[in-house]
Design an enzyme around this catalytic site. Structure first.
Site, PDB file in Angstrom:
ATOM      1  N   GLU A  66      -4.477   4.226   1.804  1.00 51.22           N
ATOM      2  CA  GLU A  66      -3.027   3.961   1.954  1.00 51.22           C
ATOM      3  C   GLU A  66      -2.419   4.767   3.091  1.00 51.22           C
ATOM      4  OE1 GLU A  66      -4.319   5.930  -0.223  1.00 51.22           O
ATOM      5  OE2 GLU A  66      -3.012   7.668  -0.537  1.00 51.22           O
TER       6      GLU A  66
ATOM      7  N   HIS B 281      -8.339   8.048   1.111  1.00 53.18           N
ATOM      8  CA  HIS B 281      -6.954   7.582   0.944  1.00 53.18           C
ATOM      9  C   HIS B 281      -6.634   6.467   1.933  1.00 53.18           C
ATOM     10  CE1 HIS B 281      -5.142  10.321  -2.060  1.00 53.18           C
ATOM     11  NE2 HIS B 281      -6.089  11.152  -1.657  1.00 53.18           N
TER      12      HIS B 281
ATOM     13  N   CYS C   3      -8.928   8.049  -4.973  1.00 53.63           N
ATOM     14  CA  CYS C   3      -9.059   9.491  -5.154  1.00 53.63           C
ATOM     15  C   CYS C   3      -9.066   9.857  -6.645  1.00 53.63           C
ATOM     16  CB  CYS C   3      -7.985  10.218  -4.350  1.00 53.63           C
ATOM     17  SG  CYS C   3      -8.403  11.943  -4.064  1.00 53.63           S
TER      18      CYS C   3
END
Ligand code: MN
Length: 241
Positions: free
Chosen positions: A221, A219, A117
């Site tokens: 994660e 994202h 990001c």
């Protein structure tokens, strides 16, 4: 037993947090899912606070085996010679400056770098690229890139360039990703290539020509608990460290 874990430096952010009891405090932090993602990939996470001079940054460059630039606020548009447009979000020139310095020092080590990001945006701007300051303003036909609700939802699709390292990592031509950004790459930075796009043409991933640097606009994660393929990005980082 000798510790053979690879140290992954996770470049953190700073924010001013309001506490009810103790007033406003400035915090250096990362969201825990970055830490969990590195742990799940077998690495040793080390949070790097966004402070320090060149000596401190060069020490991190030696100590770490790989680097993860995490998400966060917008970048100062003066870094790519633009005036702020009406819908730009909060930005901090001090934070930008130290994170850009970190990227420039860390890339010289040729250790792997994953940017997520804002992390992707740091890579692009450090390499003299620019950003759309606000996708809905500047790309009127764009789809929604700021999903409501849970951060782990698969929200929109991205098409991956088959001739990329990202394609090898994901092993899929089309992947569903979450989307929590209102900015994206406009002018591509030096020695970078575009490796994934959304259906509206918004750039969703980039990588360096020497295969050492990967940036993704989504994202991963926040998707590691539900999606095997998102873990592959962190495994790439740890395995190449
Ligand atoms: Mn998106």
């Amino acid at each position: 037993m000798q510790n053979t874990k690879k140290v992954i430096g996770i470049i953190g952010n700073a924010l001013v947090a309001h506490t009810d009891m103790f007033g406003d405090v400035t915090r250096a932090y990362v969201n825990s899912n970055y830490v969990q993602a590195v742990l799940q990939a077998g690495g040793l996470p080390m949070i790097i606070p966004p402070y320090g001079d060149i000596d401190i940054i060069e020490t991190y460059a030696r100590v770490c085996d790989g680097f993860l630039f995490s998400g966060g606020n917008d970048l100062d548009p003066s870094l790519y010679n633009e005036e702020p447009m009406k819908n730009i979000g909060a930005f901090s020139p001090d934070l930008d400056s130290v994170q850009l310095m970190m990227f420039r020092v860390f890339e010289k080590t040729h250790k792997p770098i994953l940017g997520i990001c804002r992390g992707l945006q740091i890579i692009n701007v450090a390499r003299e690229g620019s950003l759309y300051q606000d996708i809905p303003d500047q790309i009127p036909e764009s789809i929604q890139h700021v999903q409501k609700g849970s951060r782990n939802h698969e929200f929109h699709k991205v098409m991956i360039d088959s001739q990329s390292q990202l394609a090898e990592i994901m092993n899929l031509p089309l992947v569903s990703v979450n989307s929590l950004h209102h900015q994206s790459v406009k002018k591509l930075g030096n020695d970078l290539k575009i490796t994934a796009k959304a259906s509206d043409g918004v750039i969703e991933a980039i990588e360096s020509s020497d295969n050492k640097i990967i940036g993704v606009q989504w994202h991963p994660e926040d998707m590691i608990y539900d999606s095997k393929v998102m873990n592959n990005l962190f495994t790439w980082l740890v395995d190449h460290a």
